[in-house]
Design a protein around this motif. Structure first.
Motif, PDB file in Angstrom:
ATOM      1  N   LEU A  22     -18.744 -40.663  13.915  1.00 54.88           N
ATOM      2  CA  LEU A  22     -18.557 -39.518  14.814  1.00 54.88           C
ATOM      3  C   LEU A  22     -17.717 -39.908  16.028  1.00 54.88           C
ATOM      4  N   ASP A  23     -17.977 -41.084  16.568  1.00 54.68           N
ATOM      5  CA  ASP A  23     -17.219 -41.554  17.722  1.00 54.68           C
ATOM      6  C   ASP A  23     -15.744 -41.714  17.374  1.00 54.68           C
ATOM      7  N   ARG A  24     -15.475 -42.266  16.192  1.00 58.27           N
ATOM      8  CA  ARG A  24     -14.073 -42.426  15.758  1.00 58.27           C
ATOM      9  C   ARG A  24     -13.388 -41.077  15.603  1.00 58.27           C
ATOM     10  N   ALA A  25     -14.151 -40.056  15.206  1.00 60.68           N
ATOM     11  CA  ALA A  25     -13.590 -38.730  14.996  1.00 60.68           C
ATOM     12  C   ALA A  25     -13.458 -37.938  16.294  1.00 60.68           C
ATOM     13  N   SER A  28     -18.527 -35.968  20.435  1.00 53.57           N
ATOM     14  CA  SER A  28     -19.483 -36.450  21.426  1.00 53.57           C
ATOM     15  C   SER A  28     -20.815 -36.714  20.741  1.00 53.57           C
ATOM     16  N   VAL A  29     -21.260 -37.969  20.741  1.00 54.10           N
ATOM     17  CA  VAL A  29     -22.487 -38.342  20.049  1.00 54.10           C
ATOM     18  C   VAL A  29     -23.407 -39.085  21.006  1.00 54.10           C
ATOM     19  N   VAL A  30     -24.675 -38.703  20.983  1.00 56.99           N
ATOM     20  CA  VAL A  30     -25.711 -39.392  21.744  1.00 56.99           C
ATOM     21  C   VAL A  30     -26.702 -39.964  20.744  1.00 56.99           C
ATOM     22  N   SER A  31     -26.947 -41.254  20.802  1.00 59.19           N
ATOM     23  CA  SER A  31     -27.934 -41.897  19.931  1.00 59.19           C
ATOM     24  C   SER A  31     -29.195 -42.160  20.737  1.00 59.19           C
ATOM     25  N   SER A  32     -30.314 -41.737  20.210  1.00 55.11           N
ATOM     26  CA  SER A  32     -31.597 -41.944  20.867  1.00 55.11           C
ATOM     27  C   SER A  32     -32.355 -43.058  20.165  1.00 55.11           C
TER      28      SER A  32
END
Length: 249
Positions: A22-25, A28-32
């Motif tokens: 997702l980050d490469r694409a 905006s990603v949040v990992s918990s």
């Protein structure tokens, strides 16, 4: 790319792979992360460590952050956060997907004994072995504290809290593991029984292969019942679902 924010409930290799994709694409990603491991492997993107305060707290957080979708990629035995997400997401009107790696399957030569929980595993130990490789993680080890007839090699990532088995050695280690190393460990410690959870995945599969090579019995704890949410078994499947659901990635 979409500016939609995706929350990944993580801690697994699959969660890290999904966050990286997702980050490469440009998503905006949040990992918990739960915060139970002292030195976790951090994924790409924003990282949040710690709980949300139950389903209500998670629902509020989703609304405040404008999260477009949640992917629950936690460990198959992380029941509390999965249940919380299953309640919070409908309440917040946020789509939820479960990303769960397939469980392990018995192969020719295996001698597996399936049980429903750690207490049943502990009850079975005295009938099957005297020198046990215990790889169920650092939580729940109190179930084995009543077993006095066996010696345990307790392998986990971080030091566990007591009570522990009366006769044990602690081995702090983290996968992925190699077959030759697992064989050497079992031979060197004279292991005659393996106890594990059905975690699945290739990183810890070698212990099962080693047990098969040595003809050892294995006690396998079944996964908890699956919640009634959409599910996929691969990162590719999760990415496809996100593209269709929120046009992310």
């Amino acid at each position: 790319m979409s500016s939609a924010c995706v929350l990944v409930l993580g801690g697994t290799a699959e969660a890290r792979d999904l966050a990286a994709a997702l980050d490469r694409a440009g998503v905006s990603v949040v990992s918990s992360l739960a915060g139970r491991v002292a030195r976790p492997r951090l994924p790409a993107g924003e990282v949040r460590i710690g709980g949300f305060g139950g389903p209500a707290g998670l629902a509020r957080w989703l609304a405040e952050r404008g999260v477009a979708a949640v992917v629950d990629a936690t460990h198959p035995f992380a029941e509390r956060i999965s249940a919380s997400a299953a309640q919070a997401c409908p309440a917040a009107g946020v789509p939820l997907l479960r990303l769960e790696r397939p469980g392990w399957s018995e192969a020719p030569g295996d001698c597996w004994h399936w049980v429903d929980d750690l207490s049943h595993a502990a009850e079975l130990v005295p009938r099957l072995g005297r020198r046990v490789l215990l790889t169920t993680g650092r939580q729940g080890l109190a179930a084995f504290a009543v077993v006095r007839s066996a010696w345990f090699l307790v392998r986990c990532v971080d030091p566990p809290d007591p009570p522990l088995p009366p006769r044990h050695e602690l081995l702090l280690d983290r996968g992925p593991y190699l077959l030759e190393n697992e064989l050497a460990l079992m031979d060197g410690k004279q292991i005659d029984l393996l106890v594990t959870k059905d975690s699945g995945g290739a990183h810890t599969q070698p212990k099962l292969d080693a047990a098969r090579r040595r003809g050892l019995p294995v006690i396998v704890v079944r996964r908890p019942p699956r919640l009634d949410v959409p599910a996929v078994s691969s990162v590719a499947g999760a990415l496809s679902w996100l593209r269709e659901t929120v046009h992310a990635g």
